[in-house]
Design a protein around this motif. Structure first.
Motif, PDB file in Angstrom:
ATOM      1  N   ARG A   1       4.970  23.854   5.665  1.00 56.75           N
ATOM      2  CA  ARG A   1       3.754  23.173   5.215  1.00 56.75           C
ATOM      3  C   ARG A   1       2.805  22.916   6.390  1.00 56.75           C
ATOM      4  O   ARG A   1       1.618  22.707   6.193  1.00 56.75           O
ATOM      5  N   TYR A   2       3.340  22.890   7.612  1.00 59.95           N
ATOM      6  CA  TYR A   2       2.513  22.640   8.786  1.00 59.95           C
ATOM      7  C   TYR A   2       2.099  23.932   9.504  1.00 59.95           C
ATOM      8  O   TYR A   2       1.514  23.876  10.579  1.00 59.95           O
ATOM      9  N   MET A   3       2.412  25.087   8.885  1.00 66.69           N
ATOM     10  CA  MET A   3       2.069  26.376   9.484  1.00 66.69           C
ATOM     11  C   MET A   3       0.983  27.077   8.670  1.00 66.69           C
ATOM     12  O   MET A   3       0.883  26.880   7.456  1.00 66.69           O
ATOM     13  N   ASN A   4       0.190  27.897   9.359  1.00 67.72           N
ATOM     14  CA  ASN A   4      -0.780  28.731   8.658  1.00 67.72           C
ATOM     15  C   ASN A   4      -0.054  29.852   7.926  1.00 67.72           C
ATOM     16  O   ASN A   4       1.142  30.089   8.130  1.00 67.72           O
ATOM     17  N   GLU A   5      -0.787  30.585   7.087  1.00 66.66           N
ATOM     18  CA  GLU A   5      -0.171  31.627   6.275  1.00 66.66           C
ATOM     19  C   GLU A   5       0.451  32.734   7.117  1.00 66.66           C
ATOM     20  O   GLU A   5       1.362  33.433   6.670  1.00 66.66           O
ATOM     21  N   ASP A   6      -0.042  32.909   8.357  1.00 67.10           N
ATOM     22  CA  ASP A   6       0.534  33.948   9.210  1.00 67.10           C
ATOM     23  C   ASP A   6       1.940  33.593   9.688  1.00 67.10           C
ATOM     24  O   ASP A   6       2.661  34.433  10.226  1.00 67.10           O
ATOM     25  N   GLY A   7       2.345  32.317   9.485  1.00 69.26           N
ATOM     26  CA  GLY A   7       3.679  31.901   9.884  1.00 69.26           C
ATOM     27  C   GLY A   7       3.880  31.794  11.376  1.00 69.26           C
ATOM     28  O   GLY A   7       5.001  31.564  11.844  1.00 69.26           O
ATOM     29  N   VAL A   8       2.803  31.934  12.130  1.00 69.51           N
ATOM     30  CA  VAL A   8       2.908  31.956  13.598  1.00 69.51           C
ATOM     31  C   VAL A   8       2.168  30.785  14.232  1.00 69.51           C
ATOM     32  O   VAL A   8       2.620  30.201  15.212  1.00 69.51           O
ATOM     33  N   THR A   9       1.028  30.430  13.654  1.00 64.99           N
ATOM     34  CA  THR A   9       0.210  29.363  14.233  1.00 64.99           C
ATOM     35  C   THR A   9       0.266  28.107  13.376  1.00 64.99           C
ATOM     36  O   THR A   9       0.475  28.164  12.155  1.00 64.99           O
ATOM     37  N   GLU A  10       0.071  26.952  14.028  1.00 64.78           N
ATOM     38  CA  GLU A  10       0.087  25.672  13.325  1.00 64.78           C
ATOM     39  C   GLU A  10      -1.240  25.417  12.626  1.00 64.78           C
ATOM     40  O   GLU A  10      -2.306  25.801  13.124  1.00 64.78           O
ATOM     41  N   LYS A  11      -1.164  24.732  11.484  1.00 61.68           N
ATOM     42  CA  LYS A  11      -2.379  24.295  10.811  1.00 61.68           C
ATOM     43  C   LYS A  11      -3.076  23.233  11.653  1.00 61.68           C
ATOM     44  O   LYS A  11      -2.421  22.412  12.298  1.00 61.68           O
ATOM     45  N   GLU A  12      -4.384  23.272  11.635  1.00 61.64           N
ATOM     46  CA  GLU A  12      -5.136  22.212  12.304  1.00 61.64           C
ATOM     47  C   GLU A  12      -5.194  21.008  11.358  1.00 61.64           C
ATOM     48  O   GLU A  12      -5.687  21.110  10.237  1.00 61.64           O
ATOM     49  N   ILE A  13      -4.667  19.894  11.804  1.00 64.36           N
ATOM     50  CA  ILE A  13      -4.578  18.705  10.957  1.00 64.36           C
ATOM     51  C   ILE A  13      -5.536  17.645  11.457  1.00 64.36           C
ATOM     52  O   ILE A  13      -5.537  17.300  12.642  1.00 64.36           O
ATOM     53  N   LYS A  14      -6.387  17.165  10.564  1.00 64.06           N
ATOM     54  CA  LYS A  14      -7.270  16.056  10.914  1.00 64.06           C
ATOM     55  C   LYS A  14      -6.547  14.754  10.598  1.00 64.06           C
ATOM     56  O   LYS A  14      -6.111  14.533   9.474  1.00 64.06           O
ATOM     57  N   GLY A  15      -6.426  13.913  11.582  1.00 67.10           N
ATOM     58  CA  GLY A  15      -5.718  12.656  11.368  1.00 67.10           C
ATOM     59  C   GLY A  15      -4.236  12.815  11.645  1.00 67.10           C
ATOM     60  O   GLY A  15      -3.797  13.687  12.395  1.00 67.10           O
TER      61      GLY A  15
ATOM     62  N   VAL B   1       0.864  -1.188   0.000  1.00 65.74           N
ATOM     63  CA  VAL B   1       0.000   0.000   0.000  1.00 65.74           C
ATOM     64  C   VAL B   1       0.894   1.230   0.000  1.00 65.74           C
ATOM     65  O   VAL B   1       1.755   1.380   0.879  1.00 65.74           O
ATOM     66  N   ASN B   2       0.711   2.131  -0.976  1.00 63.11           N
ATOM     67  CA  ASN B   2       1.664   3.216  -1.205  1.00 63.11           C
ATOM     68  C   ASN B   2       1.125   4.623  -0.985  1.00 63.11           C
ATOM     69  O   ASN B   2       1.814   5.446  -0.374  1.00 63.11           O
ATOM     70  N   SER B   3      -0.036   4.955  -1.515  1.00 60.90           N
ATOM     71  CA  SER B   3      -0.484   6.344  -1.499  1.00 60.90           C
ATOM     72  C   SER B   3      -0.966   6.745  -0.109  1.00 60.90           C
ATOM     73  O   SER B   3      -1.343   5.908   0.714  1.00 60.90           O
ATOM     74  N   TRP B   4      -0.979   8.059   0.138  1.00 62.79           N
ATOM     75  CA  TRP B   4      -1.424   8.571   1.442  1.00 62.79           C
ATOM     76  C   TRP B   4      -2.849   8.128   1.752  1.00 62.79           C
ATOM     77  O   TRP B   4      -3.134   7.630   2.837  1.00 62.79           O
TER      78      TRP B   4
ATOM     79  N   PHE C   1       4.998   6.977  12.365  1.00 55.56           N
ATOM     80  CA  PHE C   1       4.745   6.243  13.602  1.00 55.56           C
ATOM     81  C   PHE C   1       3.706   5.140  13.420  1.00 55.56           C
ATOM     82  O   PHE C   1       3.401   4.412  14.362  1.00 55.56           O
ATOM     83  N   GLY C   2       3.173   5.019  12.221  1.00 52.32           N
ATOM     84  CA  GLY C   2       2.111   4.044  12.005  1.00 52.32           C
ATOM     85  C   GLY C   2       0.802   4.546  12.592  1.00 52.32           C
ATOM     86  O   GLY C   2       0.699   5.659  13.092  1.00 52.32           O
ATOM     87  N   GLY C   3      -0.214   3.706  12.524  1.00 49.58           N
ATOM     88  CA  GLY C   3      -1.519   4.078  13.055  1.00 49.58           C
ATOM     89  C   GLY C   3      -2.231   2.870  13.623  1.00 49.58           C
ATOM     90  O   GLY C   3      -1.830   1.723  13.393  1.00 49.58           O
ATOM     91  N   GLY C   4      -3.269   3.109  14.395  1.00 49.89           N
ATOM     92  CA  GLY C   4      -4.036   2.011  14.964  1.00 49.89           C
ATOM     93  C   GLY C   4      -3.334   1.385  16.151  1.00 49.89           C
ATOM     94  O   GLY C   4      -2.362   1.923  16.692  1.00 49.89           O
ATOM     95  N   PRO C   5      -3.791   0.213  16.577  1.00 50.36           N
ATOM     96  CA  PRO C   5      -3.259  -0.429  17.789  1.00 50.36           C
ATOM     97  C   PRO C   5      -1.825  -0.924  17.672  1.00 50.36           C
ATOM     98  O   PRO C   5      -1.225  -1.276  18.673  1.00 50.36           O
ATOM     99  N   ARG C   6      -1.244  -0.941  16.467  1.00 49.50           N
ATOM    100  CA  ARG C   6       0.164  -1.336  16.333  1.00 49.50           C
ATOM    101  C   ARG C   6       1.057  -0.131  16.027  1.00 49.50           C
ATOM    102  O   ARG C   6       2.172  -0.277  15.533  1.00 49.50           O
ATOM    103  N   SER C   7       0.587   1.063  16.332  1.00 46.58           N
ATOM    104  CA  SER C   7       1.430   2.244  16.128  1.00 46.58           C
ATOM    105  C   SER C   7       2.564   2.249  17.143  1.00 46.58           C
ATOM    106  O   SER C   7       2.539   1.519  18.143  1.00 46.58           O
ATOM    107  N   CYS C   8       3.551   3.094  16.917  1.00 44.69           N
ATOM    108  CA  CYS C   8       4.748   3.136  17.766  1.00 44.69           C
ATOM    109  C   CYS C   8       4.392   3.517  19.201  1.00 44.69           C
ATOM    110  O   CYS C   8       3.788   4.575  19.444  1.00 44.69           O
ATOM    111  N   SER C   9       4.790   2.675  20.149  1.00 48.21           N
ATOM    112  CA  SER C   9       4.478   2.930  21.556  1.00 48.21           C
ATOM    113  C   SER C   9       5.263   4.113  22.113  1.00 48.21           C
ATOM    114  O   SER C   9       4.821   4.765  23.065  1.00 48.21           O
TER     115      SER C   9
END
Length: 532
Positions: free
Chosen positions: A425-439, A86-89, A445-453
């Motif tokens: 890429r993780y900042m808003n256009e103001d360069g001061v605040t972080e973008k809100e990321i869903k997911g 499985v390759n794509s995001w 780190f992986g995801g789900g119950p086998r993600s990195c402890s």
């Protein structure tokens, strides 16, 4: 009545048929039959399947196949094992979230599980899903969750201080080039040793520390499919003078030796009443614990062997990108962000171990995890029940490979600059605040119950180190030995399960030499009582 000649003909025919059957089975068949509805990429050959055409770097090859054949999900033959890649995001996200309970298992591999892990048990990450694995993950989850970080502030303080303390003299006030990776390796290994055994080593070139790093890195190579074909081609296991088997047993014995040394030191400290708070001591002293000695060893082994590779790989490579001419822009943004949150740099040092409140530093941490996918092809998963995937059904016991590197550099998700290091890429256009990321911000780190402890402790440690280094130094790439910042070629061993960055040097130019000495002096006084 059949004659002897007739019987011989019949037996010969049976022999021929049986031979053809087993030759065909050995050369062409896999543990799971071809899955209808999921395309198989070209290039499979008898016995080896796609192993040879995948080359040394499976993640990069699969990423190229995805784009060449326009197949974000495809199946391959790894010798006698069928695997879905499985390759794509979007497809990776769907696989690790919507089907997470079906992909909770891990396949057992001949070399790592059968030879190397035969004495100390499996690491938590590589363990098949069973009651023992549940208990181990539960124990580690309680120890390493976000709420538990407050228990490790002294350790964060000591190790990040020691990192800067030992880098400073080698830099000769910014006039000399220095290797940074050995000191970052010590920081990461001491963190896990302190967590597990209440033990640390102050010398970056301590013999035991170097032995742990050497053996761990060698085992990482043997866990890789590209390095270890005998996991998928059983015939190779029985070749005379099998060097892989000899090497595996030798590394197992060397690892057993230092793990027993560490555990015995902890037991001695418990008996003498000098033990420090750590996982091994807590479990050994808990008569109610459901974990046996093998499981305790497995937990400690998991943290020691996991953290010392992934944290140095990410932090070293991150500093490699920041020290380049292009990276200086991000580095100065980070320094300005530190000053805007903490006008007093001394306060920034103190607070960096307790909180992660500087948005731009958080953006750099996320981008380092995304861009430098230190475990490019995540640990393989195995389905425990049928998984419906579009019009296909992936049967139970099928290996599923998550190409984290490909997902983390998917231009359809991250944009046309997915192949460049860019914390903005993780900042808003103001360069001061972080973008809100869903997911998830990335798939490392992986995801789900086998993600990195250990993901929360890794993030906090990298955050603290970046704040402390960037607040007192300007990091400049060596002109003689600069870093390789390609997200593929920065890794000097493509066959390793976890990337090992190519060596490079940097200049560490003090921003304020007098302030730096004051901070180091204060830190030395504050941390001298910790883990001594």
């Amino acid at each position: 009545m059949a004659t002897e000649e007739d019987l011989n003909k019949i037996l010969f025919a049976i022999f021929i048929i049986a031979s053809v059957y087993y030759i065909h089975k050995f050369c062409f068949e896999t543990d799971i039959k071809k899955i209808k509805g999921i395309p198989q990429v070209p290039g499979s050959i008898p016995i080896f399947g796609h192993l040879l055409s995948l080359g040394e770097d499976h993640a990069t090859t699969c990423e190229k196949w995805w784009r060449k054949y326009n197949l974000p999900v495809f199946q391959v033959k790894l010798g006698n094992t069928r695997a879905v890649v499985v390759n794509s995001w979007d497809e990776v996200t769907k696989m690790v979230t919507k089907t997470q309970t079906a992909l909770i298992d891990r396949p057992k591999l001949y070399t790592f599980h059968g030879l190397i892990s035969s004495t100390q048990g499996f690491t938590i990450g590589s363990s098949p899903w069973d009651e023992s694995c549940k208990n181990k993950r539960k124990a580690v989850g309680m120890t390493l969750n976000r709420g538990a970080l407050k228990n490790y502030l002294e350790m964060f303080d000591l190790e990040s201080y020691c990192l800067v303390r030992d880098l400073e003299p080698g830099s000769r006030n910014g006039k000399a080039d220095v290797f940074i990776r050995p000191f970052i390796q010590r920081l990461a290994l001491n963190t896990t040793l302190t967590l597990c055994y209440g033990i640390r080593m102050d010398d970056a070139y301590d013999d035991l520390l170097r032995e742990i790093l050497t053996v761990g890195s060698a085992i990482s190579l043997l866990r890789s499919a590209s390095e270890n074909l005998q996991d998928y081609v059983p015939l190779l296991r029985y070749l005379p003078n099998n060097e892989k088997n000899k090497r595996s047993k030798e590394l197992r014995d060397r690892r057993d030796k230092y793990l027993n040394t560490l555990m015995n030191k902890t037991k001695t400290m418990i008996e003498e009443g000098t033990d420090k708070p750590c996982i091994a001591a807590a479990i050994l002293k808990d008569e109610e614990s459901k974990l046996n000695n093998v499981e305790v060893n497995s937990i400690c082994l998991s943290l020691v062997s996991g953290g010392f590779e992934t944290i140095p790989g990410t932090l070293t490579s991150c500093l490699g990108s920041l020290c380049t001419e292009e990276g200086q822009v991000y580095q100065e943004k980070a320094f300005e962000a530190i000053k805007s949150h903490y006008p007093d740099i001394k306060q920034a040092w103190l607070d960096s171990i307790q909180e992660e409140k500087i948005p731009y530093i958080n953006a750099i941490v996320k981008e380092a995890g995304r861009y430098y996918t230190v475990s490019a092809m995540s640990l393989p998963r195995k389905t425990i029940k049928p998984v419906r995937w579009n019009k296909a059904v992936i049967p139970p016991n099928t290996m599923v490979l998550i190409n984290a590197q490909a997902a983390n550099h998917d231009v359809d998700h991250f944009g046309p600059d997915a192949g460049t290091f860019n914390p903005d890429r993780y900042m808003n256009e103001d360069g001061v605040t972080e973008k809100e990321i869903k997911g998830l911000p990335h798939q490392s780190f992986g995801g789900g119950p086998r993600s990195c402890s250990g993901q929360y402790i890794a993030q906090r440690l990298i955050y603290a180190c970046l704040v402390r280094i960037l607040s007192v130094f300007k990091v400049v790439a060596s002109e003689v030995e600069p870093p390789n910042t390609s997200y593929v070629d920065y890794n000097q061993f493509k066959t390793a399960l976890v990337a090992i960055p190519r060596d490079f040097k940097v200049k560490l130019v003090p921003r304020d030499p007098e302030l730096l000495q004051e901070i180091l002096k204060d830190s030395a006084k504050r941390t001298e009582k910790f883990y001594r």
